[in-house]
Design a protein around this motif. Structure first.
Motif, PDB file in Angstrom:
ATOM      1  N   LYS A  66     -90.553  72.944  93.678  1.00  0.00           N
ATOM      2  CA  LYS A  66     -91.926  72.892  93.180  1.00  0.00           C
ATOM      3  C   LYS A  66     -91.914  73.036  91.657  1.00  0.00           C
ATOM      4  CE  LYS A  66     -93.567  75.079  97.441  1.00  0.00           C
ATOM      5  NZ  LYS A  66     -94.837  74.666  97.982  1.00  0.00           N
ATOM      6  N   ASN A  67     -91.295  74.126  91.188  1.00  0.00           N
ATOM      7  CA  ASN A  67     -91.229  74.419  89.762  1.00  0.00           C
ATOM      8  C   ASN A  67     -90.258  73.459  89.077  1.00  0.00           C
ATOM      9  OD1 ASN A  67     -92.370  76.076  87.853  1.00  0.00           O
ATOM     10  ND2 ASN A  67     -90.894  77.730  88.092  1.00  0.00           N
ATOM     11  N   SER A  80     -99.853  73.342  85.388  1.00  0.00           N
ATOM     12  CA  SER A  80     -99.523  74.715  85.743  1.00  0.00           C
ATOM     13  C   SER A  80    -100.479  75.210  86.831  1.00  0.00           C
ATOM     14  CB  SER A  80     -99.628  75.594  84.497  1.00  0.00           C
ATOM     15  OG  SER A  80     -99.330  76.927  84.804  1.00  0.00           O
ATOM     16  N   VAL A  81     -99.919  75.749  87.915  1.00  0.00           N
ATOM     17  CA  VAL A  81    -100.720  76.206  89.057  1.00  0.00           C
ATOM     18  C   VAL A  81    -100.339  77.643  89.385  1.00  0.00           C
ATOM     19  CG1 VAL A  81    -101.280  75.804  91.488  1.00  0.00           C
ATOM     20  CG2 VAL A  81    -100.836  73.848  89.982  1.00  0.00           C
ATOM     21  N   ARG A  88     -97.090  84.099  90.469  1.00  0.00           N
ATOM     22  CA  ARG A  88     -96.612  83.543  89.201  1.00  0.00           C
ATOM     23  C   ARG A  88     -97.173  82.143  89.038  1.00  0.00           C
ATOM     24  NH1 ARG A  88     -91.099  80.614  89.760  1.00  0.00           N
ATOM     25  NH2 ARG A  88     -91.072  80.080  91.962  1.00  0.00           N
ATOM     26  N   ARG A  89     -97.073  81.650  87.814  1.00  0.00           N
ATOM     27  CA  ARG A  89     -97.500  80.276  87.545  1.00  0.00           C
ATOM     28  C   ARG A  89     -96.324  79.328  87.800  1.00  0.00           C
ATOM     29  NH1 ARG A  89    -102.521  80.455  85.933  1.00  0.00           N
ATOM     30  NH2 ARG A  89    -102.635  78.194  85.846  1.00  0.00           N
ATOM     31  N   GLY A 117    -105.378  67.838  96.955  1.00  0.00           N
ATOM     32  CA  GLY A 117    -106.347  67.759  95.864  1.00  0.00           C
ATOM     33  C   GLY A 117    -105.682  67.313  94.576  1.00  0.00           C
ATOM     34  N   LEU A 118    -106.485  66.828  93.646  1.00  0.00           N
ATOM     35  CA  LEU A 118    -105.961  66.394  92.347  1.00  0.00           C
ATOM     36  C   LEU A 118    -105.702  67.596  91.446  1.00  0.00           C
ATOM     37  CD1 LEU A 118    -108.384  63.376  91.806  1.00  0.00           C
ATOM     38  CD2 LEU A 118    -106.011  63.279  92.601  1.00  0.00           C
ATOM     39  N   ALA A 119    -104.917  67.397  90.408  1.00  0.00           N
ATOM     40  CA  ALA A 119    -104.592  68.468  89.465  1.00  0.00           C
ATOM     41  C   ALA A 119    -105.881  69.085  88.923  1.00  0.00           C
ATOM     42  CB  ALA A 119    -103.744  67.922  88.319  1.00  0.00           C
ATOM     43  N   GLY A 120    -105.933  70.406  88.934  1.00  0.00           N
ATOM     44  CA  GLY A 120    -107.102  71.106  88.414  1.00  0.00           C
ATOM     45  C   GLY A 120    -108.256  71.196  89.393  1.00  0.00           C
ATOM     46  N   ARG A 121    -108.113  70.562  90.572  1.00  0.00           N
ATOM     47  CA  ARG A 121    -109.203  70.588  91.560  1.00  0.00           C
ATOM     48  C   ARG A 121    -108.677  70.929  92.963  1.00  0.00           C
ATOM     49  NH1 ARG A 121    -114.014  68.462  90.483  1.00  0.00           N
ATOM     50  NH2 ARG A 121    -114.303  67.496  92.528  1.00  0.00           N
ATOM     51  N   PRO A 122    -107.921  72.034  93.085  1.00  0.00           N
ATOM     52  CA  PRO A 122    -107.351  72.371  94.395  1.00  0.00           C
ATOM     53  C   PRO A 122    -108.411  72.683  95.444  1.00  0.00           C
ATOM     54  CG  PRO A 122    -107.093  74.211  92.877  1.00  0.00           C
ATOM     55  CD  PRO A 122    -107.583  73.041  92.066  1.00  0.00           C
TER      56      PRO A 122
END
Length: 319
Positions: A66-67, A80-81, A88-89, A117-122
């Motif tokens: 993932k990272n 960054s999630v 942690r991020r 979901g899209l980035a920033g919209r989980p």
């Protein structure tokens, strides 16, 4: 550069003649060539979605990444999630273009698992996923029959979905939903649809999360929600023969096997068409009554956790 090295779209590709993994029936070059051939098909599935990949290094077990590693080129887009489980991020890749896909292929990333979901919209998935997981053995036919139950449950709710092989032994039914649908609504609707499918044929399908409770039936997995991922259409899998998760028309489902679709066969099938884009219905609004029903159904994983604790306690007391 060695004979097995080359550059494409500015990306260095190395050790291309190495076997991909035991039983793959494919080399690293086969993986690179396949992903390059289908990049216009798979990139729309990955674009702007935090991406997890399954990589296979020589002599090692497959692992999910993932990272992004520290040596990732600066030109790979990332997001960054916050990961609640590990507190942690995590820096996820956004595989938006051909060079990024080729870079992943060179990293021996075989499987591609984007988020719903899209980035920033989980909190706003773009689709529901019903994962049909058949019992052990030669059971793809059972998964197909269970997928047809899900199709009926969708139709009864006024919805439609598209279907693809998982690339393993199961089947995925994907239901695009309108923008603004919340993860909670999507999760509830998915639980309700799974319960409907189970009621249509309880001897074939089950929503039992605990494996020992499934009794040889197909598990209709309703737990792909919130931050979940699902393997992308056209993604290869780390399985014997390197099969690919491939879209199949509902009417053709009973006539195929997962082994029909591999890194050696699929690029020719999609050379002049995109069967997944053609199969997906337009985004749909989830019926309020379906969501309301789903809210009354416990989350399978949570329910299973409580049940597991209850059984362990009972065994201790009996012992």
């Amino acid at each position: 550069m060695g004979a097995a090295d080359e550059t494409r779209d500015g990306v260095s590709l190395t050790n291309l003649d190495q076997p991909l993994f035991d039983g793959a029936g494919a080399t690293k070059r086969d993986l690179v060539d396949y992903l390059d051939a289908v990049h216009e098909r798979i990139l729309p599935e990955l674009r702007d979605r935090p991406l997890s990949v399954v990589r296979v290094r020589p002599g090692q077990d497959p692992f999910m990444q993932k990272n992004l590693p520290k040596y990732t080129p600066d030109w790979v887009r990332r997001t960054s999630v916050w990961a609640e489980a590990s507190r942690r991020r995590i820096s996820y890749a956004l595989c938006d273009d051909r060079p990024t896909l080729l870079w992943f292929a060179n990293q021996r990333a075989v499987e591609y698992h984007p988020t719903l979901g899209l980035a920033g919209r989980p909190e706003h998935p773009t689709h529901l996923v019903l994962d049909l997981d058949p019992p052990p053995g030669d059971s793809f036919g059972l998964a197909v029959r269970a997928a047809l139950l899900v199709r009926q449950a969708l139709a009864d709710a006024g919805l439609a979905g598209a279907v693809k092989t998982s690339g393993a032994k199961g089947v995925h039914v994907i239901v695009p939903v309108v923008a603004g649908t919340t993860a909670e609504e999507a999760a509830a609707a998915t639980r309700a649809l799974a319960a409907h499918a189970e009621r249509l044929d309880p001897a074939l399908a089950t929503t039992a999360f605990i494996v020992e409770d499934r009794g040889g039936r197909v598990f209709v997995d309703s737990t792909r929600a919130y931050g979940a991922t699902v393997v992308a259409a056209y993604s290869p899998r780390v399985r014997p023969g390197t099969p690919v998760s491939y879209p199949v028309g509902w009417d053709d489902l009973a006539a195929v096997t997962p082994a029909d679709f591999t890194v050696r066969t699929v690029s020719a099938l999609v050379a002049d068409r995109d069967p997944w884009a053609a199969a997906l219905p337009a985004p749909q609004r989830l019926p309020a009554d379906l969501v309301a029903e789903g809210r009354t159904i416990p989350v399978a994983r949570v329910q299973a956790m409580h049940e597991g604790k209850r059984r362990a306690k009972a065994r201790r007391e009996a012992g």
